[in-house]
Design a protein around this motif. Structure first.
Motif, short mmCIF file in Angstrom:
data_model
loop_
_atom_site.label_atom_id
_atom_site.label_comp_id
_atom_site.label_asym_id
_atom_site.label_seq_id
_atom_site.Cartn_x
_atom_site.Cartn_y
_atom_site.Cartn_z
N ILE B 113 0.81 -1.22 0.00
CA ILE B 113 0.00 0.00 0.00
C ILE B 113 0.84 1.28 0.00
N PRO B 114 1.91 1.36 0.82
CA PRO B 114 2.76 2.55 0.65
C PRO B 114 3.39 2.63 -0.73
N ARG B 117 2.60 5.08 -3.73
CA ARG B 117 3.10 6.43 -3.98
C ARG B 117 4.60 6.48 -4.14
N LEU B 118 5.27 5.37 -3.92
CA LEU B 118 6.73 5.39 -3.95
C LEU B 118 7.25 4.58 -5.11
N ARG B 119 8.45 4.91 -5.51
CA ARG B 119 9.06 4.09 -6.54
C ARG B 119 10.56 4.04 -6.31
N VAL B 126 11.78 1.57 2.07
CA VAL B 126 10.60 1.27 2.87
C VAL B 126 10.49 -0.24 3.12
N PHE B 130 10.37 -2.18 6.60
CA PHE B 130 9.37 -3.15 7.01
C PHE B 130 10.03 -4.43 7.52
#
Lengths: 303, 310
Positions: B113-114, B117-119, B126, B130
């Protein structure tokens, strides 16, 4: 109240080290748009350079002299600046026009190479080594508040370095060239800027700052070992992202914020066990709600 | 791989692993252990390849998914096995593996889910975060033994289970990517902006890749738990993730067969190089750098798919 102030002092000291490292990440990201994973290992190399230089400086300047400490720190910074430029030249320059992912994986490879190369018995060996005292240490007490010379040196040198960096980036020709390269490689090259040299220089400055941060970190830590850079390096990277990567004041702010939060979390019973996870939790929250960081500007991808 | 050929491969591989497993008591237990390690490594590498290779994301947290699967399935068998008939053991084992896989898939959803917006490098960090958070949480949970580790796990992983699941993983990932739906993974890998212009939802594909990849990593974790019979949070650190990433890079990102071959190679090779344990990671890192500069498409890729740099 005094306990609170004490935590603030400790947090600022830790945070300013993170800030110094974070600036290296942010500068490299600014010009090359990738995370230099090897940055945290430069920090370790800086600490080790100081470890080997300190006895030599002691022989010349006498034990725990201020002049000796300064020369050790400057020499280590120079060595690390050279190593940073070398890494950029050997590993990242051949990949300049390749996909971002390729460079990122190479950076991880370089980081692992330094970490495990240094763990080999023929280099530094995996065992922790006691870091020498570089200057006379003392604790000052002020209304129940303990401030060590260490903390003062950390805060002082961070302030001086941040000021010097600000001056370099904002007020000199080289700094203008750096900002131009960060803005647009091609346009900068058309304006007569030697992009490769500026990138090289960026690595040198970032690595020198990392070396200083590594020595300051080693002064606070009980011992140094080849993997010592990983944890502060990760924290500093998070600080750079939290502040908005590519943004210099953001990196400093993020570093201080993270150092303070971590110090306070460490003081709360029950939470202290999760200290290692807190920085990452902050990172994920920040990225979820402000993907560009606190001071960063969101850039939309154009086709 | 055509649909029929793939199904034949799956059935044949499962049959072969069951037959070999029937004779497993005759093998030297050391070789048997290595064979199990190989199968687990294949599952991990092929499942990570779905995320890092086919979909073009970059996850550094596969060990975290593996850990959640390992702990959940180990807890299942520890608490359920004493309550049931011994004849039901394989059923309980299989169910606990699936529960472990689902737990890992849930974690994958949490990471996916995060990733909306991230790449690129943000996502890498991230996922790394985790993985570390999962490890820190495990270290502080008394119910799973905390930092001293989880002991008393039954030895249930056999050749048949491990290799059958490896075959299922290869089949699922290959069939998924080669399906009409799965073309979307490759489209997202090649160009996110263009694929969303074509009506493909990159976010959904990324999340699916994370969930499926994490599910199989969780299964691999469960098999690992019931093979080693002991779990410690430090066994699932960043270096474990790097091990799997190296397999994927060496095999060639997005090439299932190459990645499986690299997983076998990188599991068997260190067994021969026991005397050189301290240079193993140095060789790994030189391999990564050298491959990225000289042969970014991986060692085992020979025009299976056109080399698309993105």
């Amino acid at each position: 109240m005094s306990e609170f102030l004490q935590q603030v002092v400790n947090g600022l000291a830790l945070g300013s080290i993170y800030a110094l490292i974070a600036i290296g990440y942010t500068m490299v990201y600014g010009v090359l748009r990738f995370i230099n994973f090897a940055h945290s290992d430069i920090l370790m190399l800086g600490a080790f350079a100081a470890f080997f230089l300190a006895p030599k400086a002691q022989a010349i300047f006498g034990a725990e002299s201020v002049l000796g400490a300064i020369s050790v720190i400057l020499l280590s910074a120079l060595i690390c600046a050279a190593i940073g430029m070398l890494i950029e030249y050997l590993a990242y320059r051949p990949l300049r026009d390749r996909p971002k992912l390729t460079v990122l994986i190479t950076a991880i490879g370089v980081s692992l190479l330094i970490e495990f190369g240094c763990q080999h018995p023929a280099v530094f060996g995996p065992n922790p080594k006691a870091f020498p005292k570089l200057f006379p240490a003392a604790d000052y007490h002020l209304q129940g508040l303990t401030i060590s010379t260490n903390d003062m040196v950390v805060l002082g040198s961070t302030l001086v370095l941040l000021g010097a960096l600000w001056f370099m980036v904002q007020r000199t020709k080289v700094g203008a060239a750096m900002r131009a390269v960060a803005f647009n490689h091609h346009a900068a090259a058309l304006m007569g800027i030697n992009v490769s040299r500026i990138i090289s220089l960026t690595f040198a400055v970032g690595s020198a700052l990392a070396a200083v941060a590594g020595i300051l970190y080693a002064l606070k830590a009980p011992a140094i070992e080849p993997l010592m850079g990983i944890q502060p390096g990760l924290r500093a990277f998070i600080a750079a992202v939290v502040g908005g990567i590519g943004n210099l004041p953001g990196a400093a702010l993020g570093g201080l914020l993270l150092g303070a939060l971590e110090t306070f979390a460490g003081g709360i019973p029950g939470v202290s066990n999760y200290r290692d996870g807190i920085a990452f939790a902050i990172l994920i929250l920040i990225l979820l709600f402000r993907p560009a960081g606190l001071l960063g500007k969101l850039q939309h991808e154009k086709v | 791989m055509s649909g029929l050929g793939a199904k034949r491969f799956l059935l044949a591989a499962i049959a072969v692993s069951i037959v070999i497993s029937a004779f497993s008591h005759r093998f030297n237990s050391y070789y048997l252990g290595v064979a199990l390690d190989v199968g687990i490594a294949v599952i991990l590498a092929v499942s990570l390849n779905l995320i890092n290779g086919h979909t073009g994301q970059f996850s550094l947290g596969h060990a975290g998914f593996m850990a959640s699967g390992a702990y959940v399935s180990a807890l299942c068998t520890i608490h359920v096995l004493p309550l049931v008939d011994p004849r039901l053991q394989p059923v309980v084992f299989c169910a606990s593996l699936l529960v472990g896989g689902l737990a890992a898939a849930l974690a994958g959803l949490g990471v996916g889910i995060p990733s909306l917006r991230l790449r690129g490098d943000y996502l890498a960090i991230v996922t790394l975060g985790f993985g570390e958070i999962i490890r820190v949480v495990l270290q502080n949970m008394e119910i799973v033994g905390g930092a001293s580790g989880l002991k008393g796990i039954a030895k249930l992983s056999t050749l048949a289970w491990v290799w059958a699941f490896a075959a299922v993983t290869i089949y699922t990932v290959a069939a998924l990517v080669n399906s009409t739906y799965g073309r979307g993974f490759i489209a997202v890998h090649d160009d996110e902006v263009a694929s969303s212009a074509m009506g493909i939802n990159p976010t959904r594909y990324k999340v699916v890749a994370f969930v499926v990849g994490a599910f199989f990593a969780g299964i691999a974790g469960g098999l690992y738990a019931h093979h080693k019979q002991f779990l410690s949070p430090t066994g699932f650190d960043f270096m474990k993730s790097i091990d799997i990433v190296v397999m994927v890079i060496l095999g060639g990102m997005g090439r299932t067969a190459g990645v499986a071959a690299a997983a076998v190679l990188l599991t068997v090779l260190p067994e021969f190089l026991r005397g050189f344990a301290e240079v193993r990671m140095i060789i790994y890192s030189l391999l990564i750098i050298g491959l990225m500069i000289l042969r970014p498409q991986g060692l085992f890729s020979f025009g299976e798919r056109r080399v698309k740099a993105s």
